[in-house]
Motif scaffolding. Structure first.
Motif, short mmCIF file in Angstrom:
data_model
loop_
_atom_site.label_atom_id
_atom_site.label_comp_id
_atom_site.label_asym_id
_atom_site.label_seq_id
_atom_site.Cartn_x
_atom_site.Cartn_y
_atom_site.Cartn_z
N UNK A 32 1.16 10.55 1.96
CA UNK A 32 1.46 9.31 2.67
C UNK A 32 0.53 8.19 2.25
N UNK A 33 -0.79 8.47 2.19
CA UNK A 33 -1.75 7.44 1.78
C UNK A 33 -1.51 7.02 0.33
N UNK A 34 -1.19 7.98 -0.54
CA UNK A 34 -0.92 7.65 -1.94
C UNK A 34 0.33 6.79 -2.05
N UNK A 35 1.36 7.09 -1.27
CA UNK A 35 2.59 6.29 -1.31
C UNK A 35 2.31 4.85 -0.89
N UNK A 36 1.50 4.66 0.15
CA UNK A 36 1.17 3.31 0.60
C UNK A 36 0.43 2.52 -0.47
N UNK A 37 -0.48 3.20 -1.20
CA UNK A 37 -1.26 2.53 -2.24
C UNK A 37 -0.40 2.22 -3.46
N UNK A 64 0.21 -4.35 10.88
CA UNK A 64 0.77 -3.07 10.45
C UNK A 64 1.30 -3.15 9.03
N UNK A 65 2.00 -4.22 8.70
CA UNK A 65 2.57 -4.35 7.36
C UNK A 65 1.47 -4.48 6.30
N UNK A 66 0.38 -5.21 6.63
CA UNK A 66 -0.72 -5.36 5.68
C UNK A 66 -1.45 -4.04 5.48
N UNK A 67 -1.77 -3.37 6.59
CA UNK A 67 -2.55 -2.13 6.53
C UNK A 67 -1.83 -1.05 5.74
N UNK A 68 -0.52 -1.05 5.77
CA UNK A 68 0.26 0.00 5.12
C UNK A 68 0.93 -0.45 3.83
N UNK A 69 0.57 -1.65 3.34
CA UNK A 69 1.10 -2.11 2.06
C UNK A 69 2.55 -2.54 2.09
N UNK A 70 3.15 -2.66 3.28
CA UNK A 70 4.56 -3.01 3.38
C UNK A 70 4.77 -4.47 2.97
#
Length: 389
Positions: free
Chosen positions: A199-204, A298-304
């Motif tokens: 999950x963390x890799x996908x966000x990055x 939320x969008x910034x923290x998760x790269x959305x």
């Protein structure tokens, strides 16, 4: 395809909205409290260096907002997959020009005097924004760095000392940003993230341009044979149960990045809350909740936010956020306000290509299916080709 739909809905009472906002605030406070209690134990010899230098670091950088612990050492503390010889600390930039810190290691400064009392070697400054201090066969590395995503760091207890630490997504984002350096430990950490923290890799990965991701994969595959010969000398501090095959390290790292790309993305709202749904190429599913108040964070923290900038061919990110906020404010019934699907990228096995714009000019959107947007709120759709700006 990417879709943006918004249906009209009845308003909500002021009292109901106030109760909802109070509940949201209490939930966010409780979430922050839980993050502050993350317990981390750095691997040796980094742990000894951390305990030895923590006091002087706090005294020197507290006025600058303090240092944030990151890098592979932080991943090693969370995953227990390898040892670490150094401590990576970052300072958040202030203003448009990053502050200079190389003067701190000049002779006569309090920081230099404190380091000398600890028995440090000769400190160096690779740039005016970075200093490196050798201590007891380890290295203290401090630099001014704007970690990305810009939100995610939190307080934790590291070997009994309170500190601000970066999120795993932020650390992996930094490793992707310096991928041109071709560091074995970065590849190994990304490969390991593809196994235990998808999950963390996908966000990055999905917050950077897909063309750049494909370039990284092609580069690593191209140097696979050379890496295989160098890997044993570059990666000597691994935990035995997390061993790897040097001959396939580059290829497995590229496969981890490819698997982390989003295959399908959907943003839904229900009442005054919303959810971001995503599925990666290997089937990993993400579901992230948000409210109108917490949308930007939320969008910034998760790269959305970065994902929407790159893959919303019909509307820009600000317009999409405005539509989502309106849907949450109105308390609309359950609906999908954004939807996007991607084809699986081909395996990159040849020489790396430059990550320039695709054919058709700078404003050509990344290759996705045609956009289908509902701008009227009455259920009708029209196809939109290319950005509207």
């Amino acid at each position: 395809m990417d879709r943006l739909r918004l249906a009209p809905a009845d308003g909500i009472s002021k009292m109901s909205e106030m109760r909802h906002e109070l509940f949201t605030w209490i939930s966010s406070v409780l979430e922050g409290e839980s993050k502050a209690h993350e317990e981390l134990a750095l691997p040796q010899p980094a742990a000894a260096l951390w305990l030895k230098t923590h006091g002087i670091i706090e005294a020197t950088f507290s006025e600058a907002g303090g240092c944030r612990l990151g890098g592979g050492t932080l991943l090693a503390a969370r995953w227990k997959h390898r040892l670490s010889l150094d401590i990576d600390l970052t300072i958040e930039p202030k203003g448009k020009r990053p502050q200079q810190i190389e003067h701190l290691i000049r002779k006569g400064t309090a920081f230099r005097a404190g380091l000398e009392r600890l028995g440090c070697g000769e400190p160096t400054a690779p740039s005016e924004h970075q200093i490196r201090v050798p201590i007891d066969n380890s290295v203290l590395d401090i630099c001014v760095l704007d970690a990305q995503p810009g939100i995610g760091e939190h307080r934790a207890r590291v070997n009994g000392r309170l500190a601000v630490v970066l999120s795993t997504t932020q650390v992996l984002g930094g490793k992707l940003a310096r991928s041109e350096k071709l560091l074995h430990r970065d590849a190994y950490d990304i490969r390991h993230a593809g196994r235990i923290d998808k999950e963390s890799l996908a966000k990055a990965v999905n917050r950077i341009d897909r063309r750049e991701t494909r370039k990284i994969i092609a580069t690593w595959n191209h140097i696979s044979a050379r890496w295989a010969a160098m890997a044993p000398s570059q990666l000597r501090s691994l935990v035995p149960k997390h061993s790897y095959d040097p001959a396939t390290l580059a290829m497995e790292t590229g496969e981890a990045l490819r698997n982390a790309l989003y295959r399908a993305v959907r943003i839904t709202t229900h009442g005054r809350e919303g959810r971001f749904h995503a599925e990666t190429m290997d089937g990993t599913r993400l579901q992230i909740a948000f409210t109108r108040r917490t949308l930007e964070k939320t969008f910034c923290e998760n790269g959305i936010d970065e994902y929407l900038k790159q893959h919303s061919s019909a509307l820009d990110e600000d317009e999409i956020l405005k539509y989502i906020k309106k849907a949450c404010r109105l308390g609309a019934k359950r609906q999908t306000v954004y939807e996007n699907t991607h084809e699986a990228p081909p395996l990159e096995t040849g020489r790396p290509r430059a990550a320039g714009p695709p054919e058709g000019g700078r404003n050509t959107p990344p290759p996705t299916r045609p956009a289908r947007i509902d701008m009227t709120g009455r259920g009708k759709r029209r196809d939109v080709k290319g950005p509207t700006r």
